[in-house]
Design an enzyme around this catalytic site. Structure first.
Site, PDB file in Angstrom:
ATOM      1  N   CYS A 265       0.126   3.783   2.769  1.00  0.00           N
ATOM      2  CA  CYS A 265       0.846   3.212   4.088  1.00  0.00           C
ATOM      3  C   CYS A 265       1.910   3.457   4.457  1.00  0.00           C
ATOM      4  O   CYS A 265       2.516   3.970   5.195  1.00  0.00           O
ATOM      5  CB  CYS A 265       0.272   1.481   3.997  1.00  0.00           C
ATOM      6  SG  CYS A 265      -1.336   1.126   3.935  1.00  0.00           S
TER       7      CYS A 265
ATOM      8  N   CYS B  89       0.953  -1.157  -0.143  1.00  0.00           N
ATOM      9  CA  CYS B  89       0.016  -0.129   0.115  1.00  0.00           C
ATOM     10  C   CYS B  89       0.686   1.404  -0.017  1.00  0.00           C
ATOM     11  O   CYS B  89       1.721   1.554   1.098  1.00  0.00           O
ATOM     12  CB  CYS B  89      -0.975  -0.085   1.258  1.00  0.00           C
ATOM     13  SG  CYS B  89      -1.707   1.405   1.574  1.00  0.00           S
TER      14      CYS B  89
END
Length: 151
Positions: free
Chosen positions: A74, A71
């Site tokens: 993230c 991600c």
């Protein structure tokens, strides 16, 4: 020592519970079992082996960053979350949970998008925020959620 005068702090290294005088939380302290520092100023890695100890047993609110290595947002938020830990400890514990490695825990909290931060106290979800945030926004959001919890 009464409950108001002390807090149960779970060791970030061995997950043992430690009773710490509230007035001395800022001084750090060492685990009575393993001797390691109770506060490191950085998020701990949460796993199936230590998650419940931190989420259920400790008196400190637990701010969890649910993330995954694939991600992009993230990875972008990781340094901000680490910086927030330096400000928010010792009033709360910060931890990161890899949703790919710990799918059962992510499922328990119905994580649908990442990054998602969930503030937990004594096993109860207090607040939730999805999306990457800068450090100061994380701090303000978490502190506001804890203040709301106290009401």
């Amino acid at each position: 020592m009464s409950q108001a005068e002390s807090r149960i702090v779970v060791c970030p290294h061995c997950a043992s519970s430690n009773r710490v005088p509230t007035a001395k939380l800022g001084a750090g302290g060492k685990c009575g079992r393993c001797g390691a520092a109770l506060f490191t100023g950085s998020p701990l890695t949460l796993t199936g082996a230590n998650f419940d100890a931190h989420a259920l047993k400790g008196d400190l609110p637990l701010l969890v960053d649910f993330w995954a290595s694939w991600c992009g947002p993230c990875r972008q938020m990781a340094p901000a979350f680490a910086a927030a830990a330096q400000t928010l400890e010792p009033t709360m514990r910060l931890g990161k949970l890899d949703t790919e490695a710990e799918q059962a825990i992510a499922g328990r909290y119905a994580i649908r998008s990442i990054p998602t931060m969930v503030l937990i106290h004594k096993g109860r979800e207090i607040a939730r925020q999805s999306g990457a945030m800068p450090p100061q926004a994380i701090v303000q959001w978490a502190q506001g959620a804890v203040m709301g919890m106290a009401r």
